[in-house]
Each structure stands twice: as structure tokens, then as C-alpha cells.
Scaffold this motif. Structure first.
Motif, short mmCIF file in Angstrom:
data_model
loop_
_atom_site.label_atom_id
_atom_site.label_comp_id
_atom_site.label_asym_id
_atom_site.label_seq_id
_atom_site.Cartn_x
_atom_site.Cartn_y
_atom_site.Cartn_z
N ASP A 275 1.58 6.42 -6.98
CA ASP A 275 0.48 7.29 -7.41
C ASP A 275 0.88 8.77 -7.31
O ASP A 275 0.61 9.56 -8.21
CB ASP A 275 -0.78 7.04 -6.57
CG ASP A 275 -1.39 5.67 -6.84
OD1 ASP A 275 -1.03 5.03 -7.86
OD2 ASP A 275 -2.22 5.24 -6.02
N ARG A 276 1.53 9.12 -6.19
CA ARG A 276 1.96 10.51 -6.02
C ARG A 276 3.00 10.90 -7.06
O ARG A 276 2.99 12.02 -7.58
CB ARG A 276 2.52 10.72 -4.61
CG ARG A 276 1.44 10.75 -3.54
CD ARG A 276 1.98 10.96 -2.15
NE ARG A 276 2.77 12.17 -2.04
CZ ARG A 276 3.57 12.43 -1.01
NH1 ARG A 276 3.67 11.57 -0.02
NH2 ARG A 276 4.27 13.54 -0.96
N GLN B 137 2.40 1.62 -3.43
CA GLN B 137 1.39 2.04 -4.40
C GLN B 137 1.06 3.52 -4.23
O GLN B 137 0.93 4.25 -5.21
CB GLN B 137 0.12 1.18 -4.27
CG GLN B 137 -0.90 1.44 -5.35
CD GLN B 137 -0.36 1.16 -6.74
OE1 GLN B 137 0.25 0.13 -6.98
NE2 GLN B 137 -0.59 2.08 -7.66
N ASP B 138 0.94 3.96 -2.98
CA ASP B 138 0.66 5.37 -2.70
C ASP B 138 1.80 6.25 -3.23
O ASP B 138 1.55 7.29 -3.86
CB ASP B 138 0.47 5.59 -1.19
CG ASP B 138 0.17 7.03 -0.86
OD1 ASP B 138 -0.77 7.60 -1.45
OD2 ASP B 138 0.89 7.61 0.00
N ASP C 278 0.83 -1.21 0.00
CA ASP C 278 0.00 0.00 0.00
C ASP C 278 0.87 1.26 0.00
O ASP C 278 0.58 2.23 -0.71
CB ASP C 278 -0.92 0.02 1.23
CG ASP C 278 -1.97 -1.08 1.19
OD1 ASP C 278 -2.23 -1.61 0.09
OD2 ASP C 278 -2.53 -1.40 2.26
#
Length: 185
Positions: A11-12, A7-8, A4
């Protein structure tokens, strides 16, 4: 948990890359494209309104944009906003249609725009590194809470660094393409 966090961070970093693309579109090259006028706002009935919400913007030819305001009474305000923008454009109004010829870029303006592009790319790199820093801090917090082992923490940090390197390379590639586009005569 670690997935997680990765992935975060990814994404950023992708959002930073997308923002860089939008910022590059606002830097003028020799060719006309509607996104060039995206940053312009017009004072319309006392409110600052984006130009693309007040007018239809299209490309007439490789060096000319056309702007056709939906409300014809806003034409003078639209013309003033375009002239006041730092793009160096002078619209020519003929009735309802506003033509915006793209003046040819001089060597000096090309270098100025290249410098601006390099600044935008550096901002994107900083943003990507900030995402990396935050992700690694989150992983270290998991280690402090003894939710993961030191090996997991090291592996996650290496993975996050690989993701960061990939996005920084994308920024460099986009900058090289923009510089080539700007220096093209």
C-alpha cells in the motif's frame, strides 16, 4: 501477520507511485492539460488558496489553457500567481477569460524538465525502498519475539523484495514514458 506487513508495504509503495504520477503531471510538456496548474496557490482574501478552487480550468486547444475565475475581482491575483509560478507561463486576460498559451519547449528547457522528472522518480524509488526497509524490520521484530521461524522470515523478506522490484520497475516505466513525452517535438 506477515501478510499484513506485506500488504502494508505494498500500500505504501502504491502511494509512492501515485504521488510520482501527480508530480509528473506538474512537469510541463508541450501539450496543455489542467493538472499543470495544480501546484499554484493564489493569495485570496489573505489566505493561500489552490487555483483550482478559485477558477475553472479547461483546455482550449493542444497548446492553450483557459482559466475563468469564479470571482471576477480575483482575476488580477490569479494572473499574478500564474506569472510568479516557475512554469514560465504568461496569461493573456480578455475580459472574464484568461488564456494561457503554452510556449514551445526549447532543447534546454526539455533537458531541465527531464532532469526534474528524474529527480522525482528517484524520490519515489527512495520512498519505495523505505517502505521495504520498514516491512523487513517488522518481520525481523516478529522473528525476535519468536512468533515466526527463520524460514518464514527469509521467505517474507524475499516476497517483500519481489514487491519492491515490481514497484521500482513501474517507476522506471513511468519515467521512460515521461522522458519520451518531454523529448517529443
Amino acid at each position: 501477520m506477515i501478510e499484513d506487513i506485506k500488504q502494508d508495504a505494498q500500500d505504501r509503495m502504491q502511494k509512492s507511485l501515485d504521488a510520482l504520477g501527480n508530480n509528473f503531471n506538474k512537469i510541463r510538456t508541450g501539450r496543455a492539460h489542467p493538472s499543470l496548474l495544480d501546484g499554484i496557490t493564489v493569495s485570496y482574501y489573505g489566505a493561500d488558496t489552490p487555483l483550482n478552487q478559485l477558477a475553472s480550468i479547461s483546455v482550449l486547444d493542444a497548446r492553450t489553457l483557459s482559466v475563468s475565475p469564479f470571482d471576477k475581482s480575483a482575476t488580477p491575483d490569479v494572473e499574478k500567481a500564474i506569472m510568479k509560478s516557475d512554469l514560465g507561463l504568461n496569461p493573456v486576460t480578455t475580459g472574464d477569460l484568461m488564456r494561457i498559451p503554452m510556449p514551445p519547449l526549447t532543447e534546454e528547457t526539455r533537458k531541465g524538465y527531464t532532469k526534474q522528472a528524474k529527480g522525482e522518480a528517484e524520490n519515489a524509488r527512495v520512498s519505495i525502498r523505505n517502505a521495504r526497509r520498514d516491512a523487513i524490520a517488522d518481520v525481523k521484530d516478529l522473528l525476535k519475539e519468536k512468533e515466526i521461524s527463520e524460514d518464514d522470515e527469509r521467505r517474507a523478506a524475499d516476497d517483500i523484495q519481489k514487491i519492491t522490484d515490481k514497484f521500482v520497475a513501474e517507476v522506471d516505466k513511468a519515467l521512460a514514458a515521461k522522458e519520451k513525452d518531454l523529448m517529443e517535438i
